[in-house]
Design a protein around this motif. Structure first.
Motif, PDB file in Angstrom:
ATOM      1  N   LEU A   1       0.874  -1.178   0.000  1.00  0.00           N
ATOM      2  CA  LEU A   1       0.000   0.000   0.000  1.00  0.00           C
ATOM      3  C   LEU A   1       0.903   1.218   0.000  1.00  0.00           C
ATOM      4  N   GLU A   2       0.697   2.100  -0.986  1.00  0.00           N
ATOM      5  CA  GLU A   2       1.519   3.313  -1.031  1.00  0.00           C
ATOM      6  C   GLU A   2       0.608   4.487  -1.312  1.00  0.00           C
ATOM      7  N   GLY A   3       0.542   5.410  -0.377  1.00  0.00           N
ATOM      8  CA  GLY A   3      -0.342   6.567  -0.542  1.00  0.00           C
ATOM      9  C   GLY A   3      -1.770   6.137  -0.810  1.00  0.00           C
ATOM     10  N   GLY A   4      -2.209   5.065  -0.130  1.00  0.00           N
ATOM     11  CA  GLY A   4      -3.582   4.591  -0.281  1.00  0.00           C
ATOM     12  C   GLY A   4      -3.816   3.757  -1.534  1.00  0.00           C
ATOM     13  N   ARG A   5      -2.773   3.603  -2.359  1.00  0.00           N
ATOM     14  CA  ARG A   5      -2.948   2.799  -3.579  1.00  0.00           C
ATOM     15  C   ARG A   5      -2.307   1.434  -3.400  1.00  0.00           C
ATOM     16  N   LEU A   6      -2.971   0.398  -3.909  1.00  0.00           N
ATOM     17  CA  LEU A   6      -2.438  -0.958  -3.822  1.00  0.00           C
ATOM     18  C   LEU A   6      -1.591  -1.236  -5.065  1.00  0.00           C
ATOM     19  N   LEU A   7      -0.307  -1.562  -4.848  1.00  0.00           N
ATOM     20  CA  LEU A   7       0.620  -1.770  -5.969  1.00  0.00           C
ATOM     21  C   LEU A   7       1.234  -3.155  -5.928  1.00  0.00           C
ATOM     22  N   THR A   8       1.645  -3.663  -7.099  1.00  0.00           N
ATOM     23  CA  THR A   8       2.354  -4.943  -7.135  1.00  0.00           C
ATOM     24  C   THR A   8       3.759  -4.736  -6.564  1.00  0.00           C
ATOM     25  N   SER A   9       4.252  -5.761  -5.841  1.00  0.00           N
ATOM     26  CA  SER A   9       5.603  -5.633  -5.284  1.00  0.00           C
ATOM     27  C   SER A   9       6.369  -6.953  -5.326  1.00  0.00           C
ATOM     28  N   GLY A  10       5.842  -7.942  -6.072  1.00  0.00           N
ATOM     29  CA  GLY A  10       6.544  -9.229  -6.109  1.00  0.00           C
ATOM     30  C   GLY A  10       6.198 -10.010  -7.361  1.00  0.00           C
ATOM     31  N   GLY A  11       6.761 -11.213  -7.464  1.00  0.00           N
ATOM     32  CA  GLY A  11       6.513 -12.080  -8.612  1.00  0.00           C
ATOM     33  C   GLY A  11       5.144 -12.715  -8.512  1.00  0.00           C
ATOM     34  N   ARG A  12       4.885 -13.298  -7.334  1.00  0.00           N
ATOM     35  CA  ARG A  12       3.535 -13.788  -7.082  1.00  0.00           C
ATOM     36  C   ARG A  12       2.811 -12.657  -6.370  1.00  0.00           C
ATOM     37  N   VAL A  13       1.729 -12.158  -6.951  1.00  0.00           N
ATOM     38  CA  VAL A  13       1.091 -10.937  -6.453  1.00  0.00           C
ATOM     39  C   VAL A  13      -0.107 -11.258  -5.557  1.00  0.00           C
TER      40      VAL A  13
END
Ligand code: AMP
Ligand code: GLY
Length: 418
Positions: free
Chosen positions: A368-380
């Motif tokens: 979670l970054e600034g209220g937004r959900l972002l991908t951060s890995g290979g398996r999401v």
């Protein structure tokens, strides 16, 4: 109670969800956690491999119980260190975690105690490994001794592939120290089954069986991954086979670890192959599988925290460990390129997938970054559905996956299809 959860994948998300249900729990911290876990826990930016950081966090936050879920901190002795500071833990000590962190140790254990597994040889010299491979009938299996994020195994169909795997491990050091010693194993055939089991070293209680889908692409093609999907229970695992596994594999493994002075307490993962000569051990892991946990734990009816505390206190025989009838189907949504290199930081739109009754969207590599959900890995994401039967669970899981979007999202379309 204040609970500490170490890790930040789909496995830790499902564990946190069920721990949060226990009325004794007042606060959960996750190190480092992820976008989904933050719904139930305060996520703190301390890596699961920063053992000093974890121990000092626990000491200053009045932690009553810690759950160490991933392989690396277990192999590094996180449980030993936390317990020494007076923090009760779920998970094996370092000496017992070796059952996963050294494949050579696991093989020698099985050989010494007559636990069925594939034939093998150990090599520390590249030349000797190459000549042995050249004289072997393929397929043969090349394995790095140590932890390699699920990527240290090659099933070589011919000498060329065996040679590449040996060179990559031993000469190019692709897995660092983990690949300095390798095993060359006989290639077994048959359906694969995962059985996760709670054990306190005295009692062992298997959970519902499961089937991982390790290869990257449909039809079990492509490279091995950490797991692209799971069904539970595993349709190949009959009650007769379960009895045989208990007598010939599960109970003897617990007894063997006790005899070696390495009592195993926690979740022991049995990776089995049902060969024409009977069930054999492919690998042990010293923890819940990921994504197996996301499919198995939603079928558990008993309270997870109560069971984990009973494991720690060696009174597992006294608590109920019950699973519901029915089935789970879990589909992993991965980043384009996984298990090779991939990009992260893309926004995730979950749509209304999480609102479908019986469906859970577990976060594996999200932030979670600034209220937004972002991908951060290979398996999401690991999207799991529970229903009365597998075809229904499968339909629900894929319905949910169809409502989710992020740049480069890729998943297998044949999880649970036969
Ligand atoms: P592991 O990381 O040890 O679970 O190995 C990854 C995958 O490689 C397993 O799930 C199997 O599909 C395959 N594998 C490992 N060892 C063997 C073996 N001795 N014979 C056949 N397949 C194997
Ligand atoms: N899904 C395989 C593992 O957790 O090792």
């Amino acid at each position: 109670m204040n609970i500490l959860i170490i890790g930040g994948g789909g496995r830790e998300h499902v564990i946190t969800k069920y721990i949060a249900r226990n009325p004794k729990v007042s606060k959960i911290y996750a190190l480092p956690g992820n976008g989904g876990i933050s719904q139930f826990a305060e996520c703190v930016k301390i890596s699961a491999e920063d053992i000093d950081g974890i121990v000092s966090f626990a000491a200053t936050h009045a932690i009553d119980f810690a759950i160490v879920a991933p392989d690396d901190p277990l192999a590094m002795g996180a449980v030993d260190r936390l317990e020494a500071e007076g923090v009760k833990c779920f998970g094996p000590e370092k000496s017992a975690a070796q059952i996963e962190s050294s494949k050579v140790f696991a093989k020698e254990l099985m050989t010494k105690y007559g636990i069925p597994t594939a034939g093998y040889k150990v090599f520390t010299e590249t030349d000797k490994a190459l000549s042995y491979a050249a004289l072997s009938d393929c397929p043969i299996v090349i394995k790095a001794d140590g932890l390699a994020k699920g990527k240290g195994v090659t099933v070589a169909e011919n000498f060329q592939q065996a040679r590449d795997a040996i060179m990559s491990c031993m000469r190019d050091k692709s897995f660092g120290k983990s690949g300095e010693r390798i095993l060359i194993e006989e290639c077994l055939t048959g359906p694969e089954v995962t059985v996760l089991a709670f054990t306190d070293g005295k009692t062992i209680i298997p959970m519902v069986s499961s089937m991982d889908h390790k290869r990257a692409y449909d039809g079990n093609k492509g490279p091995n991954t950490g797991g692209m999907g799971v069904i539970a229970p595993n349709p190949h695992y009959t009650p007769e086979i379960a009895n045989e596994c208990m007598t010939r594999i599960f109970a003897p493994t617990i007894a063997a670890m006790n005899s070696e002075g390495r009592t195993f307490k926690g979740c022991l993962y049995f990776g089995l192959m049902l060969t024409p000569e009977g069930p054999k051990v492919i690998e042990y892991n010293c923890r819940f599988g990921d994504p197996e946990a996301e499919a198995v734990l939603p079928l558990m009816e008993s309270d997870l925290l109560d069971v984990m505390m009973a494991v720690r206190d060696e009174r597992l025989a006294e608590v109920p460990v019950k699973f519901r009838e029915g089935a789970s189907c879990c589909v992993v949504c991965a980043s384009s390129g996984y298990p090779g290199s991939y990009l992260t930081g893309y926004p995730i739109d979950l749509g209304d997938a999480g609102n479908i009754p019986g469906v859970d969207v577990f976060h594996a590599g999200t932030k979670l970054e600034g209220g937004r959900l972002l991908t951060s890995g290979g398996r999401v994401l690991a999207v799991n559905a529970v229903a009365d039967d597998l075809p229904t669970a499968r339909e629900m899981a894929y319905d949910a996956v169809g409502r989710i979007t992020f740049e480069g999202m890729r998943y297998r379309s044949d999880i649970g299809a036969f």
